[in-house]
Write a protein that holds these residues in place. Structure first.
Motif, mmCIF file in Angstrom:
data_model
loop_
_atom_site.group_PDB
_atom_site.id
_atom_site.type_symbol
_atom_site.label_atom_id
_atom_site.label_comp_id
_atom_site.label_asym_id
_atom_site.label_seq_id
_atom_site.Cartn_x
_atom_site.Cartn_y
_atom_site.Cartn_z
ATOM 1 N N UNK A 383 -10.963 54.097 25.687
ATOM 2 C CA UNK A 383 -11.877 54.696 24.517
ATOM 3 C C UNK A 383 -10.864 55.784 23.287
ATOM 4 N N UNK A 384 -10.127 56.292 23.877
ATOM 5 C CA UNK A 384 -9.487 57.419 22.397
ATOM 6 C C UNK A 384 -8.343 56.815 22.797
ATOM 7 N N UNK A 385 -7.607 56.163 23.299
ATOM 8 C CA UNK A 385 -6.047 55.976 23.422
ATOM 9 C C UNK A 385 -6.230 54.925 22.643
ATOM 10 N N UNK A 386 -6.496 54.079 22.521
ATOM 11 C CA UNK A 386 -6.240 52.619 21.246
ATOM 12 C C UNK A 386 -6.616 53.684 20.138
ATOM 13 N N UNK A 387 -8.007 54.189 20.281
ATOM 14 C CA UNK A 387 -8.992 54.872 18.323
ATOM 15 C C UNK A 387 -7.687 55.524 17.935
ATOM 16 N N UNK A 388 -7.079 56.791 18.877
ATOM 17 C CA UNK A 388 -6.602 57.512 18.135
ATOM 18 C C UNK A 388 -5.277 58.166 18.620
ATOM 19 N N UNK A 389 -4.292 56.911 19.777
ATOM 20 C CA UNK A 389 -2.730 56.572 19.075
ATOM 21 C C UNK A 389 -2.676 58.271 19.865
ATOM 22 N N UNK A 390 -1.009 58.748 19.499
ATOM 23 C CA UNK A 390 -1.013 59.790 20.320
ATOM 24 C C UNK A 390 -1.936 60.995 20.188
ATOM 25 N N UNK A 391 -2.836 60.977 18.813
ATOM 26 C CA UNK A 391 -3.047 61.838 19.156
ATOM 27 C C UNK A 391 -5.012 62.209 20.299
ATOM 28 N N UNK A 392 -4.608 61.236 20.902
ATOM 29 C CA UNK A 392 -5.670 61.262 21.757
ATOM 30 C C UNK A 392 -5.580 62.734 22.668
ATOM 31 N N UNK A 393 -4.428 63.691 22.854
ATOM 32 C CA UNK A 393 -5.109 64.310 24.154
ATOM 33 C C UNK A 393 -5.518 65.205 23.690
#
Length: 594
Positions: A383-393
Motif C-alpha cells: 500500500x505505502x509503495x504505490x501511495x508514497x513512492x520514494x518517500x515510503x521509507x
C-alpha cells in the motif's frame, strides 16, 4: 598583598592597561596581528615565541586537570566538517550574530555591541532583534566609522560559519568548525566503545575553532580563529551523580540571573555546597565543574579578586541548555567570558541520531529482565509503495516514531503523519499497528551532556593582564609580569656576569643541566646584568641565575639566583640548582624557604 594592591613608588595605584599590555605583547613576542607585512587581517593573530609557550603551558595545565586528573579521554578531530554535521547541530540555521550595515559607508557592525557600547544596556546579545532596532532608534545611534544615523536601518542575522568546498568539481559543501564540540558528538558511536559502554565518561579536545565575527576587537579577546579546550561529559541523568563533596567547600563568587534582573542586584559570595543546597546552582554536574574550575583558574594566574561565575539570562541561554554559567574575568572594568558551563541535555546526541540514522545511545542492562508492552508497526508496503513512492521509507520511520510516542493516535480508522510539512492520513489497517508484550534485558539510553568549554586565547590574555605590574627598583621604573611558574613561557634565565671564557663555559654547562631536568631555560650574555634582568622580568621569567667570579673562584661552586617579583637574591650550590628549581616549579618548595 593581593595582585590588585601593587603601587607605584609615589603610592598611586599601578593600574595595568590593555594598551600597555598589547604594546608589550608585540615587543616581547607574546602576540601580534598576523600578516603584518600585508597590512594585517582583522580577527587573526599570531602567537610569538613567548605567547606560544605560555599558551602551550596553559593548555597542558588544562589537560592535566580536566583530562588526566578526571580520567577522561582526549581526541583530535578535523577542523573542517561536511554540511550534514551542521544541519544536525543547528548551526546552519541558528548560529548567528546581529548585523547592521551602514547605508552610507557600508561598514558592518554588530548591532548588540553598538548598543552595549553606547547605552546602559549591558547584555544586548540576549535581546530579540526588534528590541535592538528600537533601542538604536531611541538613542539615535550612529555608524562608528562615518557617523551616519542608523535609526531606520534593519538589523539582520549573520551566520558566523566559514564555508568551504571539500574536493574538486561538484565539491561537497563543508564548514570550518565553529566549536570543537561537534567533533566529539559525531564520533560518539565509536567513542562509547572505547569507554566500554559505561556511563559516565568524558571526552576532551583542545583545538582550533573559527567564527566569521562581524567586528572582531580587543586583540585576542574576540578573533575569527581561536583555540578552545572543551570537555563533553556523558551521563545517565537517572543514575549518575557527581562527587560534590570533593568541591563543596570551594569558595565562589556567583552572579545568578535573579540578581542580574534586580536593579540593585549584587554578586553572592558562597561555597559550591551551599549554592547547590540553596538552589542557586540548579544542576549538580554544572556545580561540580564550577568547583573544579575555580581553583584551576587561580593556579594558572587569574586574579580571584577579578573573577566570578555569571549565570546566563533566559534570553541568552542556548535553546538546548537547561542551565549555563560563564566564568568571567575583569579586564579594565569590563567582564569578559572565559568559559561556559552548560547542561546540554540529550539535544546533541538526539539530533545526530535523527539525522545520521546511527545509534547514539548506551545500552543499560537491567538487574533482572523486564516484561513490557511495546507499540509496534509493520506497515503494508504494497500500500505505502504505490501511495508514497520514494518517500515510503520515510513514512515508515514516522509511523514507528508515532507508535512509540502516542499509541492513542492509532485508535481511529486513520492515523495522521507529517512529511516535509504536509499532513497525510493513512488507514490504520495498513500500518500493522500492534501492542505486544516483550521481555527486555535492558534499554537504550541517550546520555545527557555536561559541557565545560574554555576559551584558551581569552584566558591567555586575562592571565597576562592580571599579571601586569609596574614598580620601581633601585630608582628605576620596572615593568614585569607576575606569571605563575607553572605557565611562565621561560622558567629560568641564565647569565654569565661577563664575557670571561670560564664564566661562559660554566653558564653553558648550567643551561644544559637545567634543560636536561625538564626546565625551560633562556641564555643571555648581551648587555649589562641589570638590562638582562629587566628583559626577563618583562616576559615574566620567575628566576634568573647569574654565574659570577665567585662561582669559579670559590671551593664550593655556587651561583646567584634572583627571584622576579621581589628581586631578592640568594646563592645556591650548582649541584642542587636543578633539583631546587624543579621543586619550586612543582610547588613543593618556596623561594623564601631557601
Amino acid at each position: 598583598m593581593s595582585k590588585q594592591e601593587h603601587t607605584d613608588a609615589d603610592g598611586s595605584e599601578a593600574a595595568p592597561t590593555s594598551e600597555k599590555l598589547v604594546e608589550l605583547a608585540k615587543r616581547r613576542g607574546y602576540f601580534f596581528q598576523s600578516s603584518g607585512a600585508y597590512g594585517g587581517v582583522g580577527g587573526f593573530y599570531s602567537f610569538g615565541p613567548q605567547g606560544a609557550a605560555l599558551k602551550g603551558n596553559v593548555e597542558d595545565a588544562w589537560r592535566d586537570r580536566f583530562a588526566v586528573a578526571e580520567g577522561n579521554m582526549e581526541i583530535d578531530a578535523p577542523t573542517i566538517m561536511h554540511e550534514p554535521v551542521f544541519e544536525a547541530s543547528g548551526h546552519l540555521e541558528g548560529f548567528d550574530d546581529m548585523l547592521i550595515e551602514c547605508p552610507e559607508c557600508g561598514a558592518s557592525t554588530r548591532a548588540d555591541h553598538l548598543v552595549e557600547d553606547n547605552t546602559e544596556y549591558e547584555d544586548a546579545e540576549s535581546l530579540p532583534i526588534p528590541e535592538v532596532e528600537e533601542i538604536i532608534a531611541e538613542y539615535e545611534l550612529v555608524c562608528p566609522e562615518c557617523g551616519a544615523g542608523l535609526a531606520d536601518v534593519a538589523v539582520e542575522d549573520f551566520n558566523l560559519m566559514f564555508a568551504t568546498n571539500i574536493g574538486p568539481g561538484d565539491a561537497q559543501p563543508g564548514y570550518l568548525r565553529p566549536e570543537t564540540a561537534q567533533g566529539i558528538f559525531v564520533e560518539f558511536p565509536r567513542l562509547k566503545e572505547y569507554a566500554r559502554n559505561q556511563l559516565p565518561f568524558g571526552v576532551t579536545q583542545i583545538g582550533r575553532a573559527y567564527r566569521n565575527e562581524i567586528s572582531p576587537r580587543r586583540s585576542i579577546i574576540r578573533t575569527r580563529e581561536f583555540t578552545q579546550a572543551e570537555l563533553e561529559y556523558f551521563v545517565d541523568p537517572e543514575e549518575n551523580e557527581p562527587d560534590l563533596e570533593s568541591v563543596a567547600d570551594v569558595e565562589v563568587v556567583l552572579y545568578p540571573a535573579s540578581e542580574q534582573n534586580e536593579e540593585d542586584g549584587e554578586v553572592l559570595e558562597t561555597t559550591i555546597g551551599d549554592a547547590v543546597s540553596e538552589g542557586i546552582i540548579g544542576d549538580s554536574w554544572v556545580a561540580y565543574f564550577l568547583g573544579v574550575a575555580k581553583p584551576w583558574y587561580e593556579s594558572v594566574g587569574v586574579d580571584m579578586d577579578r573573577f566570578r561565575f555569571r549565570q546566563h539570562l533566559s534570553g541568552e541561554r542556548a535553546h538546548y541548555a537547561a542551565d549555563c554559567w560563564d566564568a568571567e574575568g575583569e579586564i579594565d572594568g569590563n567582564w569578559i567570558e572565559l568559559a561556559g558551563f552548560a547542561y546540554r541535555g540529550d539535544y546533541d546526541l538526539s539530533k545526530h541520531a535523527e539525522h545520521s540514522g546511527d545509534r547514539f545511545t548506551i545500552f543499560k542492562q537491567y538487574d533482572e529482565p523486564k516484561t513490557v508492552e511495546r507499540a509496534t508497526v509493520d506497515p503494508d508496503m504494497s500500500y505505502l509503495g504505490p501511495e508514497f513512492g520514494g518517500d515510503a521509507q520515510a513514512v515508515v520511520s514516522e509511523l514507528e516514531t508515532l507508535a512509540a510516542r502516542d499509541r492513542a493516535a492509532f485508535e481511529g480508522d486513520t492515523v495522521e503523519i507529517e512529511l516535509e510539512g504536509e499532513t497525510h492520513e493513512i488507514p490504520v489497517e495498513h500500518t500493522g499497528f500492534a501492542v505486544e508484550e516483550q521481555t527486555e534485558a535492558g534499554e537504550h539510553v541517550v546520555p545527557h551532556v555536561v559541557e565545560p568549554s574554555f576559551g584558551v586565547d581569552r584566558l591567555v590574555y586575562t592571565v597576562l593582564h592580571h599579571a601586569y605590574r609596574e614598580d620601581e627598583v633601585a630608582g628605576e621604573e620596572r615593568t614585569y609580569l607576575e606569571l605563575e611558574p607553572e605557565v611562565a613561557p621561560t622558567f629560568v634565565g641564565v647569565f654569565p656576569l661577563q664575557g670571561d671564557d670560564e664564566l661562559l663555559a660554566q653558564a653553558e654547562e648550567i643551561v644544559a643541566d637545567l634543560r636536561g631536568s625538564g626546565l625551560s631555560v633562556t641564555y643571555d650574555d648581551s648587555g649589562n646584568i641589570g638590562r638582562r634582568y629587566r628583559r626577563q622580568d618583562e616576559v615574566g621569567t620567575p628566576f634568573c641565575v647569574t654565574v659570577d667570579f665567585e662561582t669559579v673562584e670559590n671551593e664550593e661552586t655556587t651561583v646567584t639566583v634572583r627571584e622576579r617579583d621581589t628581586t631578592e637574591q640568594k646563592r645556591l650550590s650548582i649541584d642542587e640548582l636543578a633539583e631546587t628549581l624543579a621543586s619550586i616549579r612543582e610547588g613543593d618548595l618556596e623561594f623564601d624557604e631557601l
